[in-house]
Scaffold this motif. Structure first.
Motif, mmCIF file in Angstrom:
data_model
loop_
_atom_site.group_PDB
_atom_site.id
_atom_site.type_symbol
_atom_site.label_atom_id
_atom_site.label_comp_id
_atom_site.label_asym_id
_atom_site.label_seq_id
_atom_site.Cartn_x
_atom_site.Cartn_y
_atom_site.Cartn_z
ATOM 1 N N TYR A 1 -7.065 4.845 -3.960
ATOM 2 C CA TYR A 1 -6.219 3.784 -3.426
ATOM 3 C C TYR A 1 -5.502 3.051 -4.556
ATOM 4 O O TYR A 1 -4.309 2.747 -4.451
ATOM 5 C CB TYR A 1 -7.054 2.793 -2.612
ATOM 6 C CG TYR A 1 -7.308 3.225 -1.197
ATOM 7 C CD1 TYR A 1 -7.904 4.454 -0.930
ATOM 8 C CD2 TYR A 1 -6.963 2.424 -0.129
ATOM 9 C CE1 TYR A 1 -8.134 4.862 0.361
ATOM 10 C CE2 TYR A 1 -7.189 2.818 1.180
ATOM 11 C CZ TYR A 1 -7.788 4.048 1.411
ATOM 12 O OH TYR A 1 -8.005 4.453 2.693
ATOM 13 N N GLY B 1 -4.833 4.277 4.754
ATOM 14 C CA GLY B 1 -4.785 4.546 3.321
ATOM 15 C C GLY B 1 -3.929 5.731 2.948
ATOM 16 O O GLY B 1 -4.085 6.274 1.851
ATOM 17 N N PHE C 1 -1.465 -2.255 2.967
ATOM 18 C CA PHE C 1 -2.064 -1.372 1.963
ATOM 19 C C PHE C 1 -2.715 -2.172 0.848
ATOM 20 O O PHE C 1 -3.800 -1.818 0.372
ATOM 21 C CB PHE C 1 -1.007 -0.427 1.377
ATOM 22 C CG PHE C 1 -1.582 0.581 0.417
ATOM 23 C CD1 PHE C 1 -2.253 1.699 0.889
ATOM 24 C CD2 PHE C 1 -1.482 0.406 -0.950
ATOM 25 C CE1 PHE C 1 -2.796 2.626 0.016
ATOM 26 C CE2 PHE C 1 -2.015 1.320 -1.836
ATOM 27 C CZ PHE C 1 -2.671 2.442 -1.351
ATOM 28 N N TYR D 1 3.501 -2.651 5.873
ATOM 29 C CA TYR D 1 2.568 -1.704 5.253
ATOM 30 C C TYR D 1 2.227 -2.099 3.819
ATOM 31 O O TYR D 1 1.092 -1.914 3.377
ATOM 32 C CB TYR D 1 3.104 -0.271 5.279
ATOM 33 C CG TYR D 1 2.060 0.691 4.751
ATOM 34 C CD1 TYR D 1 0.993 1.076 5.566
ATOM 35 C CD2 TYR D 1 2.085 1.137 3.439
ATOM 36 C CE1 TYR D 1 -0.005 1.896 5.077
ATOM 37 C CE2 TYR D 1 1.097 1.959 2.943
ATOM 38 C CZ TYR D 1 0.051 2.336 3.764
ATOM 39 O OH TYR D 1 -0.943 3.141 3.265
#
Length: 437
Positions: free
Chosen positions: A339, A245, A121, A117
């Motif tokens: 983000y 996200g 990400f 992840y």
């Protein structure tokens, strides 16, 4: 099980927290690709096939159902991962995933999930920030005629200024930006929705799409059931790239002091996102032929074509195009800064833990360090954005949704099946912590 004192959250719904979360979720998910129509088009209409892993097909009628499928998946996943974050007080995505993966199969997947992840990400952050440049830059270029390289440069400066002051400013900006996006998209989409349905354009364009699918079935390329299943896969892919996200807003689980507020916030945010995605899909369907030609000729902002072929005259169209450009501009920037702030929180929490730095010292230096991280990402993604919007949407976001199946979707299903101790935020007394929810 033993009881614990969890403090008082009260039973009343905190509508301020609901509004803030809905704004964050809306501004995070209603990004540049959403507002410009490029992601709905790529996933719901003329999908790319993704390196031959899925067939390239036109999806008639299914395109109107797919936003509802997206909403259902999002509602289930967002509620449970936000509730998990509340119950276990894991407010950055690194700690969250470590705890999330430790609860099944002996925790053997916890570290791999976290590593994958982290990579996903950061890849998604790069894509989303590059999309912010590409979408806003394309829209500003079409509206003003300013060269693309300069419009993207302006976007980068604005993102840096908004990110450098930390999470609290991001939350405040999310509310303001969401209000602007909401109003602008309502003004653009609602009249065109009524026009496309009332004038028969939607029915005519649906017939065009249907004939394409029927020709494919007649040639032996597939069956009705196959196309329907493919539509559901692409609906998941759209949802998966939204949910990938989650690191951008899992830290906002700290907003909630009871589960009733969380439920209201998640349900309302999903409904709002579904309504706008549905309107977008209907208006793209009502202008399928024009949008298809624009796509074939390298256009990147399809909702501009919806307005240009819509209900109004010249002056009103000019106003609508201006509002649409503003909506796209704010949508792309808000997604990117949400983000970026999620990554900054994760990186700075890791640094403080790794060095053992005094929390007060870390807090005092947090915004300055976050500004440095943001500047690095902005420079990197500005270079990437020069590749253009279409490639970023069709490849980058789709890859993120596949990876997210392993890092969040299936782990959420597993954790819901297993259940976990439920912190009773609704009570101010000592309570049982063993109820499974």
């Amino acid at each position: 099980m033993k009881s614990e004192n969890v403090g008082s959250g009260g039973t009343a719904v905190d509508w301020r927290a609901v509004l803030v979360f809905v704004s964050i979720a809306f501004s995070s998910q209603c990004g540049g690709g959403f507002a410009s129509g490029s992601t709905p088009w790529t996933y719901f209409f003329q999908n790319t096939g993704f390196y031959g892993m899925l067939p390239e097909v036109t999806q008639p009628y299914f395109c109107l159902l797919m936003p509802l499928v997206v909403a259902a998946i999002n509602c289930f996943i967002i509620y449970f991962f936000m509730k998990f974050a509340m119950d276990f007080k894991t407010f950055d995505y690194g700690n969250f995933l470590e705890k999330y993966g430790s609860r099944f199969w002996g925790g053997v997947l916890a570290k791999p999930m976290q590593i994958v992840y982290e990579l996903n990400f950061n890849w998604l952050l790069i894509v989303c920030m590059a999309l912010a440049y590409s979408t806003s830059g394309s829209a500003l270029k079409e509206l003003t005629g300013i060269p693309y390289i300069w419009t993207t440069f302006i976007v980068g400066i604005i993102m840096f200024l908004l990110c450098m002051k930390g999470t609290e400013l991001v939350r405040k900006n999310a509310v303001f930006m969401s209000a602007v996006i909401f109003i602008a998209l309502v003004v653009v989409h609602v009249p065109n929705l009524i026009f496309n349905i009332g004038s028969g354009k939607l029915a005519n364009e649906m017939a065009v799409m249907s004939s394409s699918m029927e020709a494919g079935i007649a040639s032996g390329a597939g069956s009705f059931l196959k196309y329907l299943l493919i539509a559901f896969v692409w609906a998941y892919i759209f949802s998966g790239q939204n949910l990938a996200g989650f690191g951008a807003y899992v830290n906002h689980a700290q907003l909630f002091n009871n589960k009733k507020t969380l439920r209201r916030a998640v349900i309302l945010s999903v409904i709002v996102n579904w309504i706008f995605l549905e309107m977008n899909a209907i208006n793209l369907a009502g202008n399928y032929s024009a949008v298809y030609d624009g796509w074939a000729n390298g256009k990147a902002v399809y909702t501009i074509l919806v307005v240009q072929n819509g209900w109004a005259g010249g002056a009103v169209k000019a106003i609508s195009l201006t509002l649409l450009t503003i909506a796209i501009f704010f949508a792309t920037i808000s997604t990117a800064i949400n983000y970026a702030q999620g990554f900054n929180d994760r990186a700075l929490n890791w640094y403080q833990k790794k060095t053992g730095e005094d929390p007060k010292v870390s807090e005092a230096r947090r915004n300055r360090r976050g500004a440095v991280l943001t500047f690095v990402y902005i420079c990197l993604t500005w270079v990437i954005s020069q590749a253009g919007l279409t490639a970023l949407v069709s490849k980058g976001l789709t890859a993120a949704s596949y990876i997210n199946l392993f890092t969040l979707i299936l782990p959420t299903v597993m954790n819901v099946i297993i259940g976990w101790p439920d912190r009773e935020y609704d009570s101010g007394r000592k309570v049982q912590a063993g109820t499974k929810k």
